[in-house]
Enzyme design. Structure first.
Site, PDB file in Angstrom:
ATOM      1  N   ASP A  48       0.830  -1.213   0.000  1.00  9.25           N
ATOM      2  CA  ASP A  48       0.000   0.000   0.000  1.00  9.25           C
ATOM      3  C   ASP A  48       0.862   1.258   0.000  1.00  9.25           C
ATOM      4  O   ASP A  48       1.949   1.274   0.590  1.00  9.25           O
ATOM      5  CB  ASP A  48      -0.916  -0.028   1.232  1.00  9.25           C
ATOM      6  CG  ASP A  48      -2.060   0.964   1.112  1.00  9.25           C
ATOM      7  OD1 ASP A  48      -2.349   1.423  -0.017  1.00  9.25           O
ATOM      8  OD2 ASP A  48      -2.670   1.284   2.145  1.00  9.25           O
ATOM      9  N   ASN A  50       1.186   3.460  -2.986  1.00 10.68           N
ATOM     10  CA  ASN A  50       1.657   3.915  -4.303  1.00 10.68           C
ATOM     11  C   ASN A  50       1.135   5.314  -4.628  1.00 10.68           C
ATOM     12  O   ASN A  50       1.875   6.148  -5.165  1.00 10.68           O
ATOM     13  CB  ASN A  50       1.174   2.963  -5.412  1.00 10.68           C
ATOM     14  CG  ASN A  50       1.773   1.578  -5.300  1.00 10.68           C
ATOM     15  OD1 ASN A  50       2.674   1.352  -4.503  1.00 10.68           O
ATOM     16  ND2 ASN A  50       1.272   0.649  -6.090  1.00 10.68           N
ATOM     17  N   ARG A  52       0.101   7.734  -2.575  1.00  9.89           N
ATOM     18  CA  ARG A  52       0.716   8.787  -1.744  1.00  9.89           C
ATOM     19  C   ARG A  52       2.170   9.026  -2.137  1.00  9.89           C
ATOM     20  O   ARG A  52       2.659  10.143  -2.094  1.00  9.89           O
ATOM     21  CB  ARG A  52       0.610   8.397  -0.255  1.00  9.89           C
ATOM     22  CG  ARG A  52      -0.741   8.752   0.334  1.00  9.89           C
ATOM     23  CD  ARG A  52      -1.001   8.030   1.616  1.00  9.89           C
ATOM     24  NE  ARG A  52      -1.394   6.641   1.381  1.00  9.89           N
ATOM     25  CZ  ARG A  52      -1.555   5.746   2.334  1.00  9.89           C
ATOM     26  NH1 ARG A  52      -1.340   6.083   3.581  1.00  9.89           N
ATOM     27  NH2 ARG A  52      -1.930   4.515   2.040  1.00  9.89           N
ATOM     28  N   HIS A  65       2.251   3.550  -9.146  1.00  4.76           N
ATOM     29  CA  HIS A  65       2.064   2.115  -9.392  1.00  4.76           C
ATOM     30  C   HIS A  65       3.299   1.527 -10.089  1.00  4.76           C
ATOM     31  O   HIS A  65       3.707   0.403  -9.798  1.00  4.76           O
ATOM     32  CB  HIS A  65       0.805   1.871 -10.218  1.00  4.76           C
ATOM     33  CG  HIS A  65      -0.466   2.172  -9.467  1.00  4.76           C
ATOM     34  ND1 HIS A  65      -0.701   1.722  -8.181  1.00  4.76           N
ATOM     35  CD2 HIS A  65      -1.563   2.907  -9.804  1.00  4.76           C
ATOM     36  CE1 HIS A  65      -1.893   2.136  -7.772  1.00  4.76           C
ATOM     37  NE2 HIS A  65      -2.433   2.873  -8.734  1.00  4.76           N
ATOM     38  N   SER A  93      -7.334  -5.388  -5.099  1.00  3.84           N
ATOM     39  CA  SER A  93      -8.432  -5.987  -4.339  1.00  3.84           C
ATOM     40  C   SER A  93      -9.735  -5.867  -5.114  1.00  3.84           C
ATOM     41  O   SER A  93      -9.853  -5.058  -6.047  1.00  3.84           O
ATOM     42  CB  SER A  93      -8.578  -5.280  -2.987  1.00  3.84           C
ATOM     43  OG  SER A  93      -9.151  -3.990  -3.154  1.00  3.84           O
ATOM     44  N   GLU A  95     -12.315  -4.572  -3.951  1.00  2.00           N
ATOM     45  CA  GLU A  95     -12.808  -3.224  -3.651  1.00  2.00           C
ATOM     46  C   GLU A  95     -12.112  -2.175  -4.527  1.00  2.00           C
ATOM     47  O   GLU A  95     -12.665  -1.098  -4.770  1.00  2.00           O
ATOM     48  CB  GLU A  95     -12.580  -2.890  -2.167  1.00  2.00           C
ATOM     49  CG  GLU A  95     -13.456  -3.687  -1.200  1.00  2.00           C
ATOM     50  CD  GLU A  95     -13.016  -5.139  -1.012  1.00  2.00           C
ATOM     51  OE1 GLU A  95     -11.865  -5.483  -1.351  1.00  2.00           O
ATOM     52  OE2 GLU A  95     -13.850  -5.949  -0.532  1.00  2.00           O
ATOM     53  N   ARG A  99     -12.334   2.136  -7.932  1.00  2.16           N
ATOM     54  CA  ARG A  99     -11.492   3.286  -8.328  1.00  2.16           C
ATOM     55  C   ARG A  99     -11.842   3.729  -9.753  1.00  2.16           C
ATOM     56  O   ARG A  99     -12.518   2.998 -10.481  1.00  2.16           O
ATOM     57  CB  ARG A  99     -10.019   2.900  -8.234  1.00  2.16           C
ATOM     58  CG  ARG A  99      -9.606   2.597  -6.803  1.00  2.16           C
ATOM     59  CD  ARG A  99      -8.114   2.432  -6.678  1.00  2.16           C
ATOM     60  NE  ARG A  99      -7.758   2.117  -5.294  1.00  2.16           N
ATOM     61  CZ  ARG A  99      -6.553   2.217  -4.801  1.00  2.16           C
ATOM     62  NH1 ARG A  99      -5.551   2.618  -5.560  1.00  2.16           N
ATOM     63  NH2 ARG A  99      -6.322   1.917  -3.530  1.00  2.16           N
ATOM     64  N   LEU A 159      10.563 -20.618  -4.852  1.00  2.00           N
ATOM     65  CA  LEU A 159       9.692 -19.613  -4.233  1.00  2.00           C
ATOM     66  C   LEU A 159       8.345 -19.631  -4.937  1.00  2.00           C
ATOM     67  O   LEU A 159       8.274 -19.492  -6.156  1.00  2.00           O
ATOM     68  CB  LEU A 159      10.313 -18.208  -4.384  1.00  2.00           C
ATOM     69  CG  LEU A 159       9.404 -17.048  -3.954  1.00  2.00           C
ATOM     70  CD1 LEU A 159       9.247 -17.002  -2.430  1.00  2.00           C
ATOM     71  CD2 LEU A 159       9.928 -15.703  -4.457  1.00  2.00           C
ATOM     72  N   ARG A 225      -4.615  -2.104   8.943  1.00  2.00           N
ATOM     73  CA  ARG A 225      -5.815  -2.918   8.712  1.00  2.00           C
ATOM     74  C   ARG A 225      -5.513  -3.941   7.630  1.00  2.00           C
ATOM     75  O   ARG A 225      -4.524  -3.833   6.911  1.00  2.00           O
ATOM     76  CB  ARG A 225      -7.002  -2.038   8.316  1.00  2.00           C
ATOM     77  CG  ARG A 225      -6.735  -1.132   7.117  1.00  2.00           C
ATOM     78  CD  ARG A 225      -7.979  -0.310   6.739  1.00  2.00           C
ATOM     79  NE  ARG A 225      -7.646   0.680   5.730  1.00  2.00           N
ATOM     80  CZ  ARG A 225      -7.429   1.977   5.970  1.00  2.00           C
ATOM     81  NH1 ARG A 225      -7.516   2.445   7.194  1.00  2.00           N
ATOM     82  NH2 ARG A 225      -7.132   2.806   4.992  1.00  2.00           N
ATOM     83  N   SER A 227      -7.815  -4.796   5.175  1.00  2.00           N
ATOM     84  CA  SER A 227      -8.483  -4.446   3.909  1.00  2.00           C
ATOM     85  C   SER A 227      -8.903  -5.680   3.107  1.00  2.00           C
ATOM     86  O   SER A 227      -8.710  -5.739   1.895  1.00  2.00           O
ATOM     87  CB  SER A 227      -7.581  -3.526   3.066  1.00  2.00           C
ATOM     88  OG  SER A 227      -7.321  -2.332   3.752  1.00  2.00           O
TER      89      SER A 227
END
Ligand code: IPE
Ligand code: IPE
Ligand code: MG
Length: 273
Positions: A48, A50, A52, A65, A93, A95, A99, A159, A225, A227
């Site tokens: 989280d 990007n 800002r 981004h 997400s 949600e 956007r 991985l 949080r 999210s």
């Protein structure tokens, strides 16, 4: 909106990204006081900040981004080189569909571009790619790339990299319940046979097998949080929050998170005597 979002998207070459970039020496962890034998096996990240990051530089969100994409590439390489077994990252997400459409489209295209760009390296270096989340909400071209990447890296095991895209923790639980309900409807399962392990086996993260629950969840950007990330799987994860914005998440930040993890006492509800 379109111009504000995209105006400075001329691609700058990023020299740190090429496959030949030297991995950190194997003793880097030890030098920083990290015990290799008690690393988290599965790290999950809410990437989280990007927006800002871009805003603070007077750049359009798209550039945030892009920088976030570079931070992800760094984090994958470090995880792989340090011997972390699974890395699940929250890339988009459910949600986030709320956007502006231009941003939704940009992030989807970026995820596709990033998978394509890194695929050869992942094939060569043992990274197995999974994309988890609602496939019906992914653009068709991304879906094609996802299939190709999952197929081409399908034999890798160094991985597991799970990109949570169009993912929601609640969606994951619902889709798992639907699968079980269909089995009950078809007579293959009785309701009383359903237990935690059966449900966990239907979650999207079951692609990483027994590693499906993260030991450590990192969230950047100062928000504390989940999210709607890995709601079931994080029941006993250690949580680590940092104020660093995701594009600034680097080796030092990652090492701080690992150090914090190694200072935790995990009890899982029992008494450690
Ligand atoms: C995370 O960064 C990336 C996605 C959610 C796709 P944000 O875009 O949420 O960044 P902030 O929170 O606005 O800074
Ligand atoms: C979580 O970040 C989703 C991803 C990082 C992909 P958000 O920026 O969407 O979360 P909120 O809105 O701050 O809770
Ligand atoms: Mg955010």
């Amino acid at each position: 909106m379109l111009s504000r979002f995209l105006s400075v998207t001329a691609r700058l070459p990023d020299r740190s990204l090429h496959a030949g970039a030297a991995p950190p020496p194997p003793h880097a962890l030890v030098k920083r006081g990290i015990r290799r034998e008690s690393l988290p096996r599965h790290v999950a990240v809410v990437m989280d900040g990007n927006g800002r990051w871009a805003q603070a530089r007077g750049l359009p969100t798209a550039e945030g981004h892009e920088a976030g994409g570079r931070a992800l590439e760094r984090t994958v390489r470090l995880s792989r080189d340090w011997g972390i077994r699974a890395l699940t990252v929250f890339a988009f997400s459910q949600e986030n569909f709320g956007r502006p459409q231009v941003e939704v489209d940009y992030v989807m295209a970026l995820i596709q571009r990033m998978i394509r760009k890194n695929l050869d390296e992942y094939v060569r270096t043992g990274v197995r790619v999974h994309v988890i989340g609602d496939p019906s909400r992914r653009p068709a071209s991304l879906q094609g790339t996802v299939r190709e990447a999952e197929e081409m890296t399908g034999n890798n095991s160094r991985l597991h990299l799970a990109l949570a895209t169009c993912y929601g923790g609640r969606w994951d639980i619902v889709q798992a319940c639907r699968q079980l309900a269909r089995q009950v409807e078809g007579g293959a399962l009785k309701p009383d046979d359903i237990d935690e392990s059966l449900l966990a086996g239907k979650l999207a993260t079951s692609v990483v097998g027994e590693l499906s629950c993260p030991d450590l969840v990192i969230r950047t950007s100062g928000e504390q949080r989940m999210s709607n990330f890995l709601m079931w799987q994080s029941a006993y994860s250690e949580l680590y929050f940092t104020d660093a914005l995701w594009p600034d998440f680097d080796e030092d930040e990652y090492l701080r998170a690992l150090k914090s993890f190694q200072g935790r006492e995990r009890r899982f509800g029992t008494r450690n005597v």
